[in-house]
Scaffold this motif. Structure first.
Motif, mmCIF file in Angstrom:
data_model
loop_
_atom_site.group_PDB
_atom_site.id
_atom_site.type_symbol
_atom_site.label_atom_id
_atom_site.label_comp_id
_atom_site.label_asym_id
_atom_site.label_seq_id
_atom_site.Cartn_x
_atom_site.Cartn_y
_atom_site.Cartn_z
ATOM 1 N N HIS A 116 0.736 -1.217 0.012
ATOM 2 C CA HIS A 116 0.085 0.050 -0.140
ATOM 3 C C HIS A 116 0.743 1.337 0.052
ATOM 4 O O HIS A 116 0.704 2.127 0.876
ATOM 5 C CB HIS A 116 -1.095 -0.061 1.121
ATOM 6 N N GLN A 117 1.494 1.145 -0.960
ATOM 7 C CA GLN A 117 2.630 2.503 -1.432
ATOM 8 C C GLN A 117 2.902 2.509 -2.784
ATOM 9 O O GLN A 117 3.053 1.513 -3.399
ATOM 10 C CB GLN A 117 3.756 2.328 -0.188
ATOM 11 N N SER A 118 3.157 3.747 -3.139
ATOM 12 C CA SER A 118 3.828 3.639 -4.652
ATOM 13 C C SER A 118 5.299 3.616 -4.360
ATOM 14 O O SER A 118 6.011 4.234 -3.885
ATOM 15 C CB SER A 118 3.463 5.159 -5.147
ATOM 16 N N PRO A 119 6.041 2.652 -5.184
ATOM 17 C CA PRO A 119 7.327 2.133 -5.200
ATOM 18 C C PRO A 119 8.059 3.141 -5.760
ATOM 19 O O PRO A 119 7.611 4.144 -6.433
ATOM 20 C CB PRO A 119 7.366 0.863 -5.610
ATOM 21 N N LYS A 120 9.482 3.450 -5.407
ATOM 22 C CA LYS A 120 10.488 4.018 -6.058
ATOM 23 C C LYS A 120 11.685 3.271 -6.791
ATOM 24 O O LYS A 120 11.584 2.316 -6.205
ATOM 25 C CB LYS A 120 10.945 5.198 -5.158
ATOM 26 N N PHE A 121 12.030 3.643 -7.940
ATOM 27 C CA PHE A 121 13.099 2.864 -8.430
ATOM 28 C C PHE A 121 14.309 3.127 -7.932
ATOM 29 O O PHE A 121 14.652 4.012 -7.363
ATOM 30 C CB PHE A 121 13.189 2.923 -10.087
ATOM 31 N N LEU A 122 15.195 1.927 -7.470
ATOM 32 C CA LEU A 122 16.341 2.327 -7.066
ATOM 33 C C LEU A 122 17.615 1.809 -8.182
ATOM 34 O O LEU A 122 18.642 2.505 -8.238
ATOM 35 C CB LEU A 122 16.851 1.310 -5.794
ATOM 36 N N ASP A 123 17.124 0.850 -9.088
ATOM 37 C CA ASP A 123 18.009 0.573 -10.367
ATOM 38 C C ASP A 123 17.104 -0.239 -11.189
ATOM 39 O O ASP A 123 15.775 -0.232 -10.995
ATOM 40 C CB ASP A 123 19.247 -0.368 -9.937
ATOM 41 N N ASP A 124 17.510 -0.862 -12.185
ATOM 42 C CA ASP A 124 16.745 -1.513 -13.193
ATOM 43 C C ASP A 124 15.661 -2.288 -13.022
ATOM 44 O O ASP A 124 14.450 -2.615 -13.403
ATOM 45 C CB ASP A 124 17.600 -2.187 -14.360
ATOM 46 N N ASN A 125 15.942 -3.152 -11.791
ATOM 47 C CA ASN A 125 15.093 -4.232 -11.255
ATOM 48 C C ASN A 125 14.831 -4.313 -9.707
ATOM 49 O O ASN A 125 14.205 -5.203 -9.213
ATOM 50 C CB ASN A 125 15.753 -5.669 -11.293
ATOM 51 N N THR A 126 15.232 -3.220 -9.111
ATOM 52 C CA THR A 126 14.956 -3.043 -7.902
ATOM 53 C C THR A 126 14.001 -1.824 -7.583
ATOM 54 O O THR A 126 14.273 -0.851 -7.922
ATOM 55 C CB THR A 126 16.424 -2.767 -7.137
ATOM 56 N N LEU A 127 13.102 -1.955 -6.409
ATOM 57 C CA LEU A 127 12.378 -0.964 -6.014
ATOM 58 C C LEU A 127 12.320 -0.895 -4.358
ATOM 59 O O LEU A 127 12.822 -1.751 -3.753
ATOM 60 C CB LEU A 127 10.766 -1.455 -6.191
ATOM 61 N N SER A 128 12.126 0.353 -4.099
ATOM 62 C CA SER A 128 11.988 0.573 -2.600
ATOM 63 C C SER A 128 10.702 0.832 -2.233
ATOM 64 O O SER A 128 9.704 1.603 -3.000
ATOM 65 C CB SER A 128 12.625 1.694 -2.254
ATOM 66 N N VAL A 129 9.815 -0.009 -1.352
ATOM 67 C CA VAL A 129 8.505 0.064 -1.064
ATOM 68 C C VAL A 129 8.138 -0.476 0.392
ATOM 69 O O VAL A 129 8.753 -1.354 0.870
ATOM 70 C CB VAL A 129 7.436 -0.638 -2.109
ATOM 71 N N GLU A 130 7.406 0.734 1.167
ATOM 72 C CA GLU A 130 7.162 0.270 2.450
ATOM 73 C C GLU A 130 8.542 0.026 3.259
ATOM 74 O O GLU A 130 8.577 -0.786 3.931
ATOM 75 C CB GLU A 130 6.144 -0.886 2.661
ATOM 76 N N GLY A 131 9.658 0.666 3.022
ATOM 77 C CA GLY A 131 10.619 0.700 3.733
ATOM 78 C C GLY A 131 11.551 -0.675 3.165
ATOM 79 O O GLY A 131 12.550 -0.919 3.887
ATOM 80 N N LYS A 132 11.052 -1.330 2.154
ATOM 81 C CA LYS A 132 11.766 -2.509 2.131
ATOM 82 C C LYS A 132 12.257 -2.174 0.713
ATOM 83 O O LYS A 132 11.930 -1.656 -0.383
ATOM 84 C CB LYS A 132 10.899 -3.506 2.092
#
Length: 454
Positions: A116-132
């Motif tokens: 229940h959050q909009s993720p952010k890209f960290l790199d091509d295949n990695t996301l940051s979402v809900e602090g994870k």
């Protein structure tokens, strides 16, 4: 962030957005045995079901009844009913309140992980979402559209379409900044619900993509309904007064102002991508959305796909979003084998009367074909209009003169949203005027009128 360093789950597919496009793609993938996650920063279910097409159409219903009663006043009806906006909103919530919960239940039942959050890209295949920190082999962007933010002073006073659709009471006066689909639909609803309505726009007319002649008919009727238009005007600021907002605008080199109890931003919508950190994910985009190839795959990051309104392909319409979601899902499961096959798609503005269009405009048709037949007319004297005392009924049908195939249809009428579907079917099946005329339809019906339009 320190939280981003925590080890998160790994997924085959991570979908950002839970509307029709995202849900469709996710279901295709999970049914193929993939591990799927879906994230949304707002309530699950997307715009159309929660705060768009569906609730709008529910609110429209009583205004249709009011309008018919108004036209037939003195012709069997004494007076139009009064619209109780508060009770109408309560009725609307019966259609929307269960959507988020039911959507989540359905997705979880299929084995999906929900965020229940909009993720952010960290790199091509990695996301940051809900602090994870989450890794996904494939990422699907299905975030849809959001209101275009206006730059003038006091823009924070503006309400948006979401606010209108859940507004408890209709204000005494309301001003819409923007005369597109949403602005015109809401203006018609508000006027019939008893509000004093003003629409302001930088263009010289509303509904730019639609046929100019038919828009003129709708505009003139809208004025008779009590809607005031201010065209070729540029809003400069909004100030909060004691009772009303003061909207300052520039027109013809002069600064003027108009007052309203509420002011809405209906100046259009843009792809909802601003908070995704797309640059970190190597995902290219432009003002129309994520730049994709014919497989709806990002041209710059092959691990990313985009579907629905947020892709740079075709019109932002719910039926098309489902098609795009299916294409994306199948291409992820089977490799890039499926391309988007888009038929001719109708567009409708749910004003009363409806404004509907499909196929080429008059200008487009004349640029494409050597000779174009233009069948047009303003026909409030036709039976179907007269029996409900409809003041506006007009059409413009375009045919390729060489083949007599229908290549464009434009209608303003009480039931144009339904009638246009017949023309859509005709164009997609390359039917001619003669093909239509030899068919037998129910009579008297709005659909039967299309034979007279040809």
């Amino acid at each position: 962030m320190e939280e981003d360093k925590k080890i998160g789950e790994k997924f085959d597919v991570f979908v950002i957005g839970s509307g029709i496009a995202g849900q469709t793609a996710a279901k295709v993938c999970v049914e193929a045995g993939m591990k799927v996650a879906v994230a949304d920063r707002r309530e699950f279910g997307g715009t159309c079901a929660n705060r768009g097409c569906d609730p709008k159409k529910v609110l429209l219903g009583p205004t249709e009844v009011w309008d018919t009663a108004k036209q037939l006043q003195g012709k069997g009806l004494k007076k139009p009913p009064k619209i109780n906006w508060e009770k109408l909103q309560k009725f609307k919530r019966k259609f929307t309140s269960a959507v988020p919960i039911e959507t989540e239940k359905n997705l979880e039942k299929l084995g999906m992980t929900l965020y229940h959050q909009s993720p952010k890209f960290l790199d091509d295949n990695t996301l940051s979402v809900e602090g994870k920190r989450v890794h996904a082999k494939k990422i699907i962007l299905a975030t849809g559209y959001e209101p275009h933010q206006l730059p003038f002073d006091g823009a924070d006073h503006l309400m948006e379409s979401d606010d209108f659709l859940k507004m408890k009471k209709m204000p005494k006066s309301i001003l819409f900044v923007g005369a597109g689909y949403v602005g015109m639909e809401f203006a018609h609803m508000a006027a019939r619900a008893g509000s004093k309505v003003t629409v302001i726009d930088t263009a010289d007319r509303p509904l730019g993509p639609f046929d100019e002649d038919l828009v003129q008919e709708l505009t003139e009727y809208s004025k008779r309904l009590g809607i005031e238009f201010i065209f070729k005007a540029d809003v400069k600021s909004i100030k909060n007064g004691k009772k009303n907002f003061k909207v300052h605008y520039e027109k013809d080199g002069q600064t003027k102002k108009v007052k309203a109890s509420k002011v809405l931003n209906t100046a259009g919508r843009v792809p909802a991508i601003s908070g995704l950190d797309l640059e970190k994910g190597g995902v290219d985009y432009d003002k129309t959305g994520i730049v994709v190839n014919t497989y709806l795959q990002s041209k710059s990051n092959p691990n990313v796909y985009a579907c629905g309104d947020v892709s740079d392909q075709d019109l932002p319409l719910t039926p098309l979003s489902g098609r795009q979601g299916n294409v994306v899902g199948e291409n992820i499961v089977n490799g890039n084998k499926k391309k988007l096959d888009t038929p001719v798609i109708p567009s409708v503005v749910f004003t009363l009367p409806n404004m509907a269009s499909v196929g080429y405009s008059e200008e487009e048709a004349k640029a494409r074909y050597k000779n174009v037949l233009v069948q047009e007319g303003s026909v409030p004297d036709w039976f179907n209009a007269k029996r409900v005392n409809a003041p506006v009924y007009a059409y413009k049908i375009l045919l390729n003169e060489r083949t007599e195939e229908i290549v464009g249809a434009h209608i303003v009428a009480p039931e144009a949203a339904e009638t246009i579907n017949l023309f859509t079917m005709a164009i997609n099946n390359r039917l001619t005027a003669a093909d239509i005329k030899k068919m037998v339809f129910t009579y008297p019906s709005w659909g039967n009128d299309i034979k007279s339009m040809l």
